[in-house]
Design a protein around this motif. Structure first.
Motif, PDB file in Angstrom:
ATOM      1  N   THR A   1      12.314 -14.967 -21.436  1.00 48.49           N
ATOM      2  CA  THR A   1      11.263 -15.846 -21.961  1.00 48.49           C
ATOM      3  C   THR A   1      11.583 -17.313 -21.723  1.00 48.49           C
ATOM      4  OG1 THR A   1      10.740 -14.217 -23.670  1.00 48.49           O
ATOM      5  CG2 THR A   1       9.962 -16.467 -24.027  1.00 48.49           C
ATOM      6  N   SER A   2      12.787 -17.717 -22.047  1.00 52.29           N
ATOM      7  CA  SER A   2      13.131 -19.136 -21.921  1.00 52.29           C
ATOM      8  C   SER A   2      13.117 -19.582 -20.467  1.00 52.29           C
ATOM      9  CB  SER A   2      14.494 -19.425 -22.560  1.00 52.29           C
ATOM     10  OG  SER A   2      15.530 -18.732 -21.896  1.00 52.29           O
ATOM     11  N   THR A   3      13.630 -18.748 -19.566  1.00 51.59           N
ATOM     12  CA  THR A   3      13.661 -19.132 -18.150  1.00 51.59           C
ATOM     13  C   THR A   3      12.253 -19.193 -17.574  1.00 51.59           C
ATOM     14  OG1 THR A   3      15.857 -18.135 -17.904  1.00 51.59           O
ATOM     15  CG2 THR A   3      14.616 -18.560 -15.887  1.00 51.59           C
TER      16      THR A   3
ATOM     17  N   ALA B   1      18.349 -31.453 -24.550  1.00 53.08           N
ATOM     18  CA  ALA B   1      17.174 -30.755 -25.053  1.00 53.08           C
ATOM     19  C   ALA B   1      17.601 -29.435 -25.681  1.00 53.08           C
ATOM     20  CB  ALA B   1      16.175 -30.503 -23.920  1.00 53.08           C
ATOM     21  N   SER B   2      17.264 -29.271 -26.941  1.00 51.46           N
ATOM     22  CA  SER B   2      17.615 -28.062 -27.682  1.00 51.46           C
ATOM     23  C   SER B   2      16.717 -28.018 -28.918  1.00 51.46           C
ATOM     24  CB  SER B   2      19.085 -28.095 -28.102  1.00 51.46           C
ATOM     25  OG  SER B   2      19.292 -29.048 -29.135  1.00 51.46           O
TER      26      SER B   2
ATOM     27  N   VAL C   1      13.125 -29.353 -28.883  1.00 51.67           N
ATOM     28  CA  VAL C   1      12.715 -28.646 -27.666  1.00 51.67           C
ATOM     29  C   VAL C   1      13.122 -27.182 -27.804  1.00 51.67           C
ATOM     30  CG1 VAL C   1      12.947 -28.480 -25.165  1.00 51.67           C
ATOM     31  CG2 VAL C   1      12.984 -30.727 -26.276  1.00 51.67           C
ATOM     32  N   ASN C   2      12.141 -26.294 -27.707  1.00 54.35           N
ATOM     33  CA  ASN C   2      12.395 -24.864 -27.861  1.00 54.35           C
ATOM     34  C   ASN C   2      11.858 -24.138 -26.638  1.00 54.35           C
ATOM     35  OD1 ASN C   2      12.277 -22.085 -28.593  1.00 54.35           O
ATOM     36  ND2 ASN C   2      12.291 -22.649 -30.759  1.00 54.35           N
ATOM     37  N   THR C   3      12.768 -23.612 -25.807  1.00 52.52           N
ATOM     38  CA  THR C   3      12.332 -22.956 -24.577  1.00 52.52           C
ATOM     39  C   THR C   3      11.717 -21.585 -24.837  1.00 52.52           C
ATOM     40  OG1 THR C   3      14.594 -22.132 -24.255  1.00 52.52           O
ATOM     41  CG2 THR C   3      13.980 -24.164 -23.101  1.00 52.52           C
TER      42      THR C   3
ATOM     43  N   THR D   1       9.529 -20.910 -27.390  1.00 52.03           N
ATOM     44  CA  THR D   1       8.138 -21.127 -27.786  1.00 52.03           C
ATOM     45  C   THR D   1       7.422 -22.111 -26.865  1.00 52.03           C
ATOM     46  OG1 THR D   1       8.682 -22.981 -29.248  1.00 52.03           O
ATOM     47  CG2 THR D   1       8.784 -20.755 -30.192  1.00 52.03           C
ATOM     48  N   GLY D   2       8.192 -22.883 -26.101  1.00 50.53           N
ATOM     49  CA  GLY D   2       7.621 -23.929 -25.254  1.00 50.53           C
ATOM     50  C   GLY D   2       7.470 -25.260 -25.960  1.00 50.53           C
ATOM     51  N   GLU D   3       7.795 -25.302 -27.255  1.00 44.07           N
ATOM     52  CA  GLU D   3       7.656 -26.540 -28.030  1.00 44.07           C
ATOM     53  C   GLU D   3       8.468 -27.679 -27.414  1.00 44.07           C
ATOM     54  OE1 GLU D   3       8.768 -28.311 -32.483  1.00 44.07           O
ATOM     55  OE2 GLU D   3       9.284 -26.242 -31.938  1.00 44.07           O
ATOM     56  N   GLY D   4       7.803 -28.790 -27.154  1.00 41.85           N
ATOM     57  CA  GLY D   4       8.481 -29.996 -26.683  1.00 41.85           C
ATOM     58  C   GLY D   4       8.835 -30.014 -25.209  1.00 41.85           C
ATOM     59  N   LEU D   5       8.589 -28.913 -24.476  1.00 39.40           N
ATOM     60  CA  LEU D   5       9.008 -28.864 -23.071  1.00 39.40           C
ATOM     61  C   LEU D   5       8.248 -29.865 -22.205  1.00 39.40           C
ATOM     62  CD1 LEU D   5       9.642 -25.156 -21.953  1.00 39.40           C
ATOM     63  CD2 LEU D   5      11.241 -27.088 -21.933  1.00 39.40           C
ATOM     64  N   ALA D   6       6.932 -29.863 -22.306  1.00 45.29           N
ATOM     65  CA  ALA D   6       6.144 -30.753 -21.451  1.00 45.29           C
ATOM     66  C   ALA D   6       6.539 -32.206 -21.662  1.00 45.29           C
ATOM     67  CB  ALA D   6       4.650 -30.558 -21.731  1.00 45.29           C
TER      68      ALA D   6
END
Length: 252
Positions: free
Chosen positions: A74-76, A30-31, A36-38, A40-45
């Protein structure tokens, strides 16, 4: 198990994904490259759906003090919140031996903040502290270069190969959460100056490495043992002299 590897297309992440797949796990890189962008949260769920473990081996694209702190905070935070929503049972993070002793460095202050977020989250976790990688000899030298001179401290360091880092993280990933930090390191110690001198000489780099006790390491002054692991560290097998000939520098 389904294991999501944040930063799974990078140096350690790609090796970790391959090793986990070899052992029959569903390892998902995931990257931003995979959507997946930690930050912005994009794609995490979506990527965390059904995940048993999340491994964070990502790194900040910028080492500037404010940028690196924003990245790790932010990412964590986003990652831990998404894991709680998805019911992920184990958060594994890769960090650096000596982090807690390097608060003079903006980068390491950000890593300290990352680790505190993990420990305070209430989520089951394991943190792996690794020593510096052989693969980063070039970037350490570049950071310390002034003209044709590389100025480095003689502080002791016990570096290791990225393959061994990935293997160590993999073993922790498939085990039960430690709710603690473990250290992994290479089999032998060098002076930081000595390590870089050996690496540059092997590759025919003409820069001169000068030993300077006042030289900073990514912004921090080093004591003799700042970068060394404790006595309980798990030691990998690969030696620097074995690794060098198998890892020629990229063709320019």
């Amino acid at each position: 198990m389904k294991i999501v590897v944040i930063g799974g297309t990078g140096l350690i992440g790609s090796k970790l994904v391959a090793k986990l797949r070899e052992h029959g796990h569903e390892a998902v890189p995931a990257s931003p490259d995979t959507g997946v962008n930690t930050l912005t949260g994009e794609g995490l769920a979506e990527v965390l759906e059904g995940a048993d473990v999340v491994v964070d081996v990502s790194n900040s694209p910028s080492f500037a003090d404010d940028a690196v702190m924003d990245f790790f905070h932010t990412s964590t935070t986003n990652l831990l919140d998404a894991e709680a929503e998805a019911g992920v049972g184990h958060h594994v993070a890769l960090s650096v031996v000596g982090t807690e002793r390097l608060a003079a460095s903006g980068y390491f202050r950000a890593k300290i903040a990352q680790e505190k977020l993990i420990k305070d989250s209430g989520r089951p976790y394991s943190i792996v502290h690794a020593t510096q990688f052989f693969e980063f000899v070039g970037s350490i030298a570049q950071e310390a270069t002034h003209g044709d001179t590389v100025r480095l401290s003689g502080a002791r360091i016990q570096p290791m190969a990225a393959d061994d880092v990935a293997a160590a993280v993999g073993r922790v990933t498939v085990g039960a959460p430690l709710n603690a930090t473990i250290e992994v390191a290479g089999p032998e110690q060098f002076g930081l100056d000595e390590l870089i001198r050996k690496g540059l000489a092997f590759r025919g780099d003409s820069r001169t490495v000068v030993t300077d006790p006042q030289a900073r390491y990514f912004g921090a002054l080093l004591d003799k043992d700042t970068l060394l692991p404790g006595a309980d560290a798990l030691l990998a097998a690969t030696r620097f002299e074995e690794w060098l000939p198998l890892n020629p520098p990229p063709v320019k």
